[in-house]
Design a protein around this motif. Structure first.
Motif, PDB file in Angstrom:
ATOM      1  N   LYS A  29      17.383 -28.570 -57.806  1.00 46.65           N
ATOM      2  CA  LYS A  29      18.008 -28.180 -59.077  1.00 46.65           C
ATOM      3  C   LYS A  29      16.963 -27.661 -60.050  1.00 46.65           C
ATOM      4  N   SER A  30      15.802 -28.331 -60.086  1.00 46.45           N
ATOM      5  CA  SER A  30      14.721 -27.921 -60.975  1.00 46.45           C
ATOM      6  C   SER A  30      14.199 -26.538 -60.602  1.00 46.45           C
ATOM      7  N   THR A  31      14.060 -26.288 -59.289  1.00 46.84           N
ATOM      8  CA  THR A  31      13.589 -24.993 -58.805  1.00 46.84           C
ATOM      9  C   THR A  31      14.580 -23.890 -59.160  1.00 46.84           C
ATOM     10  N   LYS A  32      15.879 -24.196 -59.001  1.00 46.01           N
ATOM     11  CA  LYS A  32      16.923 -23.221 -59.320  1.00 46.01           C
ATOM     12  C   LYS A  32      16.928 -22.900 -60.805  1.00 46.01           C
ATOM     13  N   THR A  33      16.799 -23.949 -61.631  1.00 52.90           N
ATOM     14  CA  THR A  33      16.769 -23.756 -63.082  1.00 52.90           C
ATOM     15  C   THR A  33      15.571 -22.924 -63.491  1.00 52.90           C
ATOM     16  N   ASN A  34      14.420 -23.210 -62.883  1.00 52.97           N
ATOM     17  CA  ASN A  34      13.193 -22.468 -63.178  1.00 52.97           C
ATOM     18  C   ASN A  34      13.355 -20.999 -62.815  1.00 52.97           C
ATOM     19  N   ALA A  35      13.976 -20.732 -61.667  1.00 52.40           N
ATOM     20  CA  ALA A  35      14.190 -19.353 -61.222  1.00 52.40           C
ATOM     21  C   ALA A  35      15.120 -18.615 -62.183  1.00 52.40           C
ATOM     22  N   LEU A  36      16.137 -19.304 -62.668  1.00 48.62           N
ATOM     23  CA  LEU A  36      17.070 -18.699 -63.620  1.00 48.62           C
ATOM     24  C   LEU A  36      16.373 -18.370 -64.936  1.00 48.62           C
ATOM     25  N   GLU A  37      15.511 -19.276 -65.391  1.00 46.03           N
ATOM     26  CA  GLU A  37      14.752 -19.032 -66.620  1.00 46.03           C
ATOM     27  C   GLU A  37      13.793 -17.849 -66.446  1.00 46.03           C
ATOM     28  N   ALA A  38      13.172 -17.761 -65.267  1.00 48.67           N
ATOM     29  CA  ALA A  38      12.271 -16.638 -64.981  1.00 48.67           C
ATOM     30  C   ALA A  38      13.038 -15.323 -65.018  1.00 48.67           C
ATOM     31  N   ARG A  39      14.235 -15.323 -64.443  1.00 47.19           N
ATOM     32  CA  ARG A  39      15.064 -14.106 -64.443  1.00 47.19           C
ATOM     33  C   ARG A  39      15.452 -13.707 -65.863  1.00 47.19           C
ATOM     34  N   LYS A  40      15.777 -14.694 -66.703  1.00 51.97           N
ATOM     35  CA  LYS A  40      16.135 -14.407 -68.091  1.00 51.97           C
ATOM     36  C   LYS A  40      14.978 -13.733 -68.830  1.00 51.97           C
ATOM     37  N   VAL A  41      13.760 -14.225 -68.572  1.00 44.34           N
ATOM     38  CA  VAL A  41      12.583 -13.635 -69.210  1.00 44.34           C
ATOM     39  C   VAL A  41      12.410 -12.178 -68.772  1.00 44.34           C
TER      40      VAL A  41
END
Length: 215
Positions: A29-41
């Motif tokens: 879940k943490s990895t998925k959240t991190n990936a989503l935040e990276a995409r937003k940036v």
């Protein structure tokens, strides 16, 4: 007593397995959240860079293959026009013209992703949305986004993009093609309208140049 001991061991094993499963789930879940935040940036960065009228910037590029050089770049969508002391490059979204000053030659080609990125540090805005696994860390005033290609045959296998937290403009792009890293430092980004003719080679401006079609 043996029965109680067996039950105890079984309980410990079950508890350990449950804990491991919970940890794995939390990590996923943490990895998925991190990936989503990276995409937003990167989405915000792409929005800044991809303004309709275009933009310009200065850059310094270095790699083991080409050494080091500085230059200026104009961009508009998928098009770019770059100038360095050694060369001038035009790319209209499909065809690339590369004028080498030392030989007075113009090479016409259809460049790969890696070849485009070697002169256009903003190429990543058309690449990150598919085919790459994203992750991100933060450092001071910057976001540091890592992209790893999911397909091992992709020309650019890995990228690191440093983005200013306040302006969402990239300050550095590092890419790996095979075992070679190329680093591009970017400064002086300006929102600046560009004419479409800027991205197409005009033979009249280089009457003595030999044109070599490599397509």
């Amino acid at each position: 007593m043996l029965g109680l001991a067996t039950i105890g061991v079984a309980a410990q094993t079950t508890t350990k397995a449950t804990t491991q499963k919970a940890t794995t789930t939390a990590t996923a879940k943490s990895t998925k959240t991190n990936a989503l935040e990276a995409r937003k940036v990167l989405d915000k960065t792409a929005a800044v860079i991809s303004r309709k009228g275009g933009a310009s910037a200065t850059f310094k590029i270095s790699s083991a293959k080409i050494g080091s050089t500085t230059g200026t770049i104009a961009i508009k969508g998928n098009k770019f026009h770059a100038r360095t002391p050694q060369a001038i490059v035009w790319f209209n979204g499909k065809t690339q013209w590369s004028y080498m000053k030392s030989t007075d030659e113009v090479n016409i080609s259809t460049p790969t992703e890696a070849q485009q990125m070697s002169m256009n540090p903003y190429k990543f805005i058309n690449m990150y949305k598919s085919g790459y696994t994203l992750s991100m860390t933060t450092s001071g005033t910057s976001y540091n986004v890592r992209l790893v290609a999911q397909n091992k045959q992709r020309s650019v296998q890995e990228m690191y993009i440093t983005v200013n937290k306040k302006t969402f403009t990239p300050t550095q792009v590092k890419m790996r093609e095979g075992g070679t890293w190329t680093t591009i430092n970017i400064t002086g980004f300006k929102a600046q309208n560009q004419k479409d003719a800027t991205f197409v080679f005009n033979a009249k401006d280089f009457p003595s140049a030999e044109v070599i079609d490599l397509r």
